[in-house]
Design a protein around this motif. Structure first.
Motif, mmCIF file in Angstrom:
data_model
loop_
_atom_site.group_PDB
_atom_site.id
_atom_site.type_symbol
_atom_site.label_atom_id
_atom_site.label_comp_id
_atom_site.label_asym_id
_atom_site.label_seq_id
_atom_site.Cartn_x
_atom_site.Cartn_y
_atom_site.Cartn_z
ATOM 1 N N MET A 33 0.746 -0.969 0.093
ATOM 2 C CA MET A 33 0.063 -0.070 -0.040
ATOM 3 C C MET A 33 0.886 1.342 0.016
ATOM 4 S SD MET A 33 -2.991 1.499 -0.257
ATOM 5 C CE MET A 33 -4.193 0.330 0.251
ATOM 6 N N GLN A 34 2.045 1.100 0.886
ATOM 7 C CA GLN A 34 2.834 2.333 0.700
ATOM 8 C C GLN A 34 3.410 2.545 -0.636
ATOM 9 O OE1 GLN A 34 3.221 4.455 3.469
ATOM 10 N NE2 GLN A 34 4.657 5.789 2.134
ATOM 11 N N LYS A 35 3.609 1.588 -1.233
ATOM 12 C CA LYS A 35 4.472 1.671 -2.542
ATOM 13 C C LYS A 35 3.294 2.105 -3.514
ATOM 14 C CE LYS A 35 7.735 -2.143 -2.378
ATOM 15 N NZ LYS A 35 8.161 -3.489 -2.672
ATOM 16 N N ARG A 36 2.163 1.727 -3.226
ATOM 17 C CA ARG A 36 1.282 2.320 -4.220
ATOM 18 C C ARG A 36 0.898 3.765 -4.110
ATOM 19 N NH1 ARG A 36 -4.254 -1.318 -3.892
ATOM 20 N NH2 ARG A 36 -4.826 0.083 -5.637
ATOM 21 N N ILE A 37 1.065 4.290 -2.666
ATOM 22 C CA ILE A 37 0.885 5.406 -2.360
ATOM 23 C C ILE A 37 1.796 6.329 -3.003
ATOM 24 C CG2 ILE A 37 0.594 7.488 -0.433
ATOM 25 C CD1 ILE A 37 -0.871 5.168 1.222
ATOM 26 N N GLU A 38 3.101 5.863 -2.685
ATOM 27 C CA GLU A 38 4.236 6.614 -3.530
ATOM 28 C C GLU A 38 4.117 6.799 -4.841
ATOM 29 O OE1 GLU A 38 7.583 4.582 -1.849
ATOM 30 O OE2 GLU A 38 7.316 5.146 0.063
ATOM 31 N N ALA A 39 3.974 5.634 -5.435
ATOM 32 C CA ALA A 39 3.569 5.641 -6.999
ATOM 33 C C ALA A 39 2.649 6.671 -7.339
ATOM 34 C CB ALA A 39 3.143 4.309 -7.433
ATOM 35 N N PHE A 40 1.423 6.796 -6.528
ATOM 36 C CA PHE A 40 0.347 7.888 -7.028
ATOM 37 C C PHE A 40 1.149 9.058 -7.016
ATOM 38 C CE2 PHE A 40 -2.713 10.672 -5.155
ATOM 39 C CZ PHE A 40 -3.684 10.934 -6.206
ATOM 40 N N TYR A 41 1.953 9.429 -5.867
ATOM 41 C CA TYR A 41 2.249 10.640 -5.743
ATOM 42 C C TYR A 41 3.192 10.963 -6.591
ATOM 43 C CZ TYR A 41 -0.186 11.668 -1.361
ATOM 44 O OH TYR A 41 -0.772 11.940 -0.226
ATOM 45 N N ARG A 42 4.172 10.210 -7.170
ATOM 46 C CA ARG A 42 5.288 10.270 -8.313
ATOM 47 C C ARG A 42 4.313 10.781 -9.551
ATOM 48 N NH1 ARG A 42 7.656 6.091 -6.171
ATOM 49 N NH2 ARG A 42 6.818 4.411 -7.936
ATOM 50 N N GLN A 43 3.195 10.097 -9.769
ATOM 51 C CA GLN A 43 2.194 10.253 -11.043
ATOM 52 C C GLN A 43 1.529 11.600 -10.903
ATOM 53 O OE1 GLN A 43 -0.134 6.696 -11.339
ATOM 54 N NE2 GLN A 43 1.645 5.489 -12.172
ATOM 55 N N SER A 44 1.079 11.846 -10.060
ATOM 56 C CA SER A 44 0.163 13.061 -9.908
ATOM 57 C C SER A 44 1.168 14.181 -9.459
ATOM 58 C CB SER A 44 -0.661 13.120 -8.710
ATOM 59 O OG SER A 44 -0.015 12.770 -7.373
ATOM 60 N N GLY A 45 2.452 14.330 -9.364
ATOM 61 C CA GLY A 45 2.972 15.559 -8.937
ATOM 62 C C GLY A 45 3.194 15.755 -7.454
ATOM 63 N N GLY A 46 3.344 14.873 -6.682
ATOM 64 C CA GLY A 46 3.600 15.185 -5.142
ATOM 65 C C GLY A 46 2.303 15.333 -4.448
ATOM 66 N N PRO A 47 2.848 15.251 -3.021
ATOM 67 C CA PRO A 47 1.540 15.360 -1.923
ATOM 68 C C PRO A 47 0.880 16.926 -1.993
ATOM 69 C CG PRO A 47 3.419 15.078 -0.964
ATOM 70 C CD PRO A 47 4.081 14.867 -2.428
ATOM 71 N N ASN A 48 1.743 17.745 -2.715
ATOM 72 C CA ASN A 48 1.308 19.431 -2.393
ATOM 73 C C ASN A 48 0.767 19.662 -3.617
ATOM 74 O OD1 ASN A 48 2.385 19.684 0.059
ATOM 75 N ND2 ASN A 48 4.256 19.990 -0.732
ATOM 76 N N ASN A 49 0.190 18.864 -4.517
ATOM 77 C CA ASN A 49 -0.434 19.208 -5.801
ATOM 78 C C ASN A 49 -1.786 19.431 -5.402
ATOM 79 O OD1 ASN A 49 -1.592 19.019 -8.254
ATOM 80 N ND2 ASN A 49 -1.068 17.237 -8.882
ATOM 81 N N PRO A 50 -2.402 20.630 -5.916
ATOM 82 C CA PRO A 50 -3.822 20.936 -5.473
ATOM 83 C C PRO A 50 -4.894 20.183 -6.450
ATOM 84 C CG PRO A 50 -2.893 22.623 -7.121
ATOM 85 C CD PRO A 50 -1.803 21.724 -6.524
#
Length: 156
Positions: A33-50
């Motif tokens: 799950m942590q890997k999926r979350i990290e991959a999501f953030y990589r694809q979406s531009g990071g956790p601060n992406n609005p």
């Protein structure tokens, strides 16, 4: 009837990834799950992406792993699907659904009865008001008659 048993041994990660050894199943699931979350953030531009809330909502509506397309799956939906697809729970599920339908019918009948009673009460209120007005009118007319009678009498 086929019976399936789950092994206590960790399952290999799909996709040929290297599996951490010595971890419990829960720990492995947490890692994936942590890997999926990290991959999501990589694809979406990071956790601060609005745009992340929009991306998550789109995923929850149209993701393959989140129920029917265009409908956000709730916990109730997931549990209902899981229980309905398990043959051993189907009898209980059918009983529960029948009980739920009967309860809804009873609630609807109760609401209709309550509406009828409220209508009757409103009618009774109007009748009481009409009677009150008649009584007050009668009292006023009696007072007028007695007042006229007193005016016609000489003083004693």
């Amino acid at each position: 009837m086929a019976v399936q048993f789950q092994s206590k041994e960790p399952m290999p990660i799909r996709g040929g990834g290297e599996e951490p050894t010595g971890l419990s199943r829960e720990a492995q699931e947490q890692l994936t799950m942590q890997k999926r979350i990290e991959a999501f953030y990589r694809q979406s531009g990071g956790p601060n992406n609005p745009d992340i809330p929009k991306i998550l909502e789109k995923h929850l509506l149209y993701g393959r792993d989140h129920g029917p397309k265009g409908k956000r799956e709730t916990l109730e939906d997931a549990l209902r699907d899981m229980i309905a697809q398990d043959y051993s729970n189907q009898i209980l599920f059918k009983w529960f659904m029948q009980w739920r339908m009967e309860r809804q019918k009873q609630a609807q009948a109760d609401r209709a009865e309550l509406a009828r009673i409220r209508g009757e009460m409103e009618s009774l209120k109007q009748q009481v008001e009409a009677l009150r007005a008649l009584i007050e009118e009668h009292i006023v007319s009696q007072q007028a008659v007695s007042h006229r009678a007193e005016e016609g009498k000489p003083w004693s």
